[in-house]
Design a protein around this motif. Sequence first.
Motif, PDB file in Angstrom:
ATOM      1  N   ALA A   1       0.843  -1.114  -0.080  1.00 55.30           N
ATOM      2  CA  ALA A   1       0.008   0.026  -0.003  1.00 55.30           C
ATOM      3  C   ALA A   1       0.698   1.264  -0.114  1.00 55.30           C
ATOM      4  O   ALA A   1       0.675   2.213  -0.674  1.00 55.30           O
ATOM      5  CB  ALA A   1      -1.089   0.132   1.187  1.00 55.30           C
ATOM      6  N   ALA A   2       1.713   1.373   0.670  1.00 58.24           N
ATOM      7  CA  ALA A   2       2.819   2.190   0.551  1.00 58.24           C
ATOM      8  C   ALA A   2       3.291   2.665  -0.676  1.00 58.24           C
ATOM      9  O   ALA A   2       3.445   3.913  -1.083  1.00 58.24           O
ATOM     10  CB  ALA A   2       4.108   1.917   1.449  1.00 58.24           C
ATOM     11  N   MET A   3       3.536   1.799  -1.357  1.00 57.97           N
ATOM     12  CA  MET A   3       3.892   1.830  -2.876  1.00 57.97           C
ATOM     13  C   MET A   3       2.952   2.378  -3.654  1.00 57.97           C
ATOM     14  O   MET A   3       3.005   3.217  -4.629  1.00 57.97           O
ATOM     15  CB  MET A   3       4.611   0.608  -3.611  1.00 57.97           C
ATOM     16  CG  MET A   3       5.762   0.009  -2.890  1.00 57.97           C
ATOM     17  SD  MET A   3       6.473  -1.398  -3.808  1.00 57.97           S
ATOM     18  CE  MET A   3       6.674  -0.716  -5.334  1.00 57.97           C
ATOM     19  N   ARG A   4       1.714   1.947  -3.541  1.00 58.80           N
ATOM     20  CA  ARG A   4       0.555   2.230  -4.330  1.00 58.80           C
ATOM     21  C   ARG A   4       0.079   3.484  -3.981  1.00 58.80           C
ATOM     22  O   ARG A   4      -0.915   4.046  -5.124  1.00 58.80           O
ATOM     23  CB  ARG A   4      -0.560   1.163  -4.228  1.00 58.80           C
ATOM     24  CG  ARG A   4      -0.265  -0.114  -4.764  1.00 58.80           C
ATOM     25  CD  ARG A   4      -1.188  -1.232  -4.782  1.00 58.80           C
ATOM     26  NE  ARG A   4      -1.566  -1.532  -3.308  1.00 58.80           N
ATOM     27  CZ  ARG A   4      -0.999  -2.855  -2.923  1.00 58.80           C
ATOM     28  NH1 ARG A   4       0.052  -3.325  -3.338  1.00 58.80           N
ATOM     29  NH2 ARG A   4      -1.339  -2.938  -1.620  1.00 58.80           N
ATOM     30  N   VAL A   5       0.386   4.091  -2.985  1.00 55.41           N
ATOM     31  CA  VAL A   5       0.058   5.606  -3.033  1.00 55.41           C
ATOM     32  C   VAL A   5       0.957   6.771  -3.773  1.00 55.41           C
ATOM     33  O   VAL A   5       0.551   7.769  -3.944  1.00 55.41           O
ATOM     34  CB  VAL A   5      -0.217   5.931  -1.272  1.00 55.41           C
ATOM     35  CG1 VAL A   5      -1.207   5.195  -0.787  1.00 55.41           C
ATOM     36  CG2 VAL A   5       1.074   5.961  -0.685  1.00 55.41           C
ATOM     37  N   ALA A   6       2.323   6.117  -4.265  1.00 56.68           N
ATOM     38  CA  ALA A   6       2.990   7.004  -4.940  1.00 56.68           C
ATOM     39  C   ALA A   6       2.689   7.711  -5.843  1.00 56.68           C
ATOM     40  O   ALA A   6       2.640   8.949  -5.938  1.00 56.68           O
ATOM     41  CB  ALA A   6       4.289   6.283  -5.144  1.00 56.68           C
ATOM     42  N   PRO A   7       1.495   7.296  -6.826  1.00 57.72           N
ATOM     43  CA  PRO A   7       1.147   7.967  -7.857  1.00 57.72           C
ATOM     44  C   PRO A   7      -0.005   9.167  -7.412  1.00 57.72           C
ATOM     45  O   PRO A   7       0.098  10.037  -8.137  1.00 57.72           O
ATOM     46  CB  PRO A   7       0.293   6.861  -8.832  1.00 57.72           C
ATOM     47  CG  PRO A   7       0.819   5.741  -8.333  1.00 57.72           C
ATOM     48  CD  PRO A   7       1.301   5.692  -6.974  1.00 57.72           C
ATOM     49  N   ILE A   8      -0.381   9.141  -6.270  1.00 55.48           N
ATOM     50  CA  ILE A   8      -1.147  10.124  -5.861  1.00 55.48           C
ATOM     51  C   ILE A   8      -0.554  11.387  -5.354  1.00 55.48           C
ATOM     52  O   ILE A   8      -0.675  12.416  -5.926  1.00 55.48           O
ATOM     53  CB  ILE A   8      -2.074   9.581  -4.666  1.00 55.48           C
ATOM     54  CG1 ILE A   8      -3.063   8.537  -4.963  1.00 55.48           C
ATOM     55  CG2 ILE A   8      -2.819  10.970  -3.899  1.00 55.48           C
ATOM     56  CD1 ILE A   8      -3.646   7.931  -3.894  1.00 55.48           C
ATOM     57  N   GLY A   9       0.824  11.263  -4.792  1.00 55.02           N
ATOM     58  CA  GLY A   9       1.494  12.368  -4.524  1.00 55.02           C
ATOM     59  C   GLY A   9       2.312  13.054  -5.743  1.00 55.02           C
ATOM     60  O   GLY A   9       2.411  14.010  -5.943  1.00 55.02           O
ATOM     61  N   ALA A  10       2.586  11.917  -6.555  1.00 57.58           N
ATOM     62  CA  ALA A  10       3.259  12.470  -7.968  1.00 57.58           C
ATOM     63  C   ALA A  10       2.267  13.135  -9.006  1.00 57.58           C
ATOM     64  O   ALA A  10       2.923  13.948  -9.768  1.00 57.58           O
ATOM     65  CB  ALA A  10       3.827  11.260  -8.663  1.00 57.58           C
ATOM     66  N   LEU A  11       0.905  12.735  -9.123  1.00 56.14           N
ATOM     67  CA  LEU A  11       0.105  13.171 -10.246  1.00 56.14           C
ATOM     68  C   LEU A  11      -1.141  13.813  -9.619  1.00 56.14           C
ATOM     69  O   LEU A  11      -1.821  14.584 -10.382  1.00 56.14           O
ATOM     70  CB  LEU A  11      -0.464  11.958 -10.857  1.00 56.14           C
ATOM     71  CG  LEU A  11       0.847  11.016 -11.748  1.00 56.14           C
ATOM     72  CD1 LEU A  11      -0.064   9.774 -12.217  1.00 56.14           C
ATOM     73  CD2 LEU A  11       1.281  11.843 -12.702  1.00 56.14           C
ATOM     74  N   TYR A  12      -1.368  13.916  -8.495  1.00 57.74           N
ATOM     75  CA  TYR A  12      -2.601  14.478  -7.977  1.00 57.74           C
ATOM     76  C   TYR A  12      -2.380  16.137  -7.570  1.00 57.74           C
ATOM     77  O   TYR A  12      -1.718  16.074  -6.385  1.00 57.74           O
ATOM     78  CB  TYR A  12      -3.153  13.715  -6.749  1.00 57.74           C
ATOM     79  CG  TYR A  12      -4.757  13.834  -6.990  1.00 57.74           C
ATOM     80  CD1 TYR A  12      -5.473  14.616  -6.022  1.00 57.74           C
ATOM     81  CD2 TYR A  12      -5.638  13.111  -7.601  1.00 57.74           C
ATOM     82  CE1 TYR A  12      -6.874  14.993  -6.040  1.00 57.74           C
ATOM     83  CE2 TYR A  12      -7.115  13.231  -7.719  1.00 57.74           C
ATOM     84  CZ  TYR A  12      -7.785  14.175  -7.095  1.00 57.74           C
ATOM     85  OH  TYR A  12      -9.002  14.148  -6.974  1.00 57.74           O
ATOM     86  N   SER A  13      -2.874  16.847  -7.865  1.00 57.14           N
ATOM     87  CA  SER A  13      -2.869  18.330  -7.678  1.00 57.14           C
ATOM     88  C   SER A  13      -2.999  18.497  -6.210  1.00 57.14           C
ATOM     89  O   SER A  13      -4.190  18.071  -5.761  1.00 57.14           O
ATOM     90  CB  SER A  13      -3.525  19.171  -8.477  1.00 57.14           C
ATOM     91  OG  SER A  13      -3.464  20.438  -8.037  1.00 57.14           O
TER      92      SER A  13
END
Length: 158
Positions: free
Chosen positions: A133-145
């Motif tokens: 789950a820690a890995m799967r949240v990376a896109p949120i930080g990288a792509l979500y404004s």
Amino acid sequence: MQSYHDVQERVFSCFKGLAIGDAIGKQTESLKFEEIKEWFPEGISGLHGAINTVMPRYDGKHYLWRFGETTDDTEQSISIARVIANGTPLSHTSVGKELMLCRKSNRPTLLLGKFQQIGDPSRIAFEGNGCGAAMRVAPIGALYSSEKINELVNADQI
């Protein structure tokens, strides 16, 4: 203000780092500490074999994990990124629909396989104890404004 190219490069680098770390960590996945010391007496210092060759501890097993190959964690991280990049509103169900398409570690004995067998992308699974789950949240930080933080926090509240 950062240019689009700078942000794009940072996002790409984030995913590249995630995948490389996943591939390196895969070498010890599911091993006990004693087993890690057995297989890697000098410790882990990168990939310990040629890319795309079968890891010795998997030789002859029903699945042949290879050096440089990522796990389902990277695949699922990309699924979440796909939801965001496609402009789909981020929600439990929109992510669940993408997870239905994942093919790594989707055997019926594993949680993703069970999730896919049930066929309900809105299902909430309370099982599991991994760090994926820690890995799967990376896109949120990288792509979500960050300007949409309230939308993100309130998405599909349960």
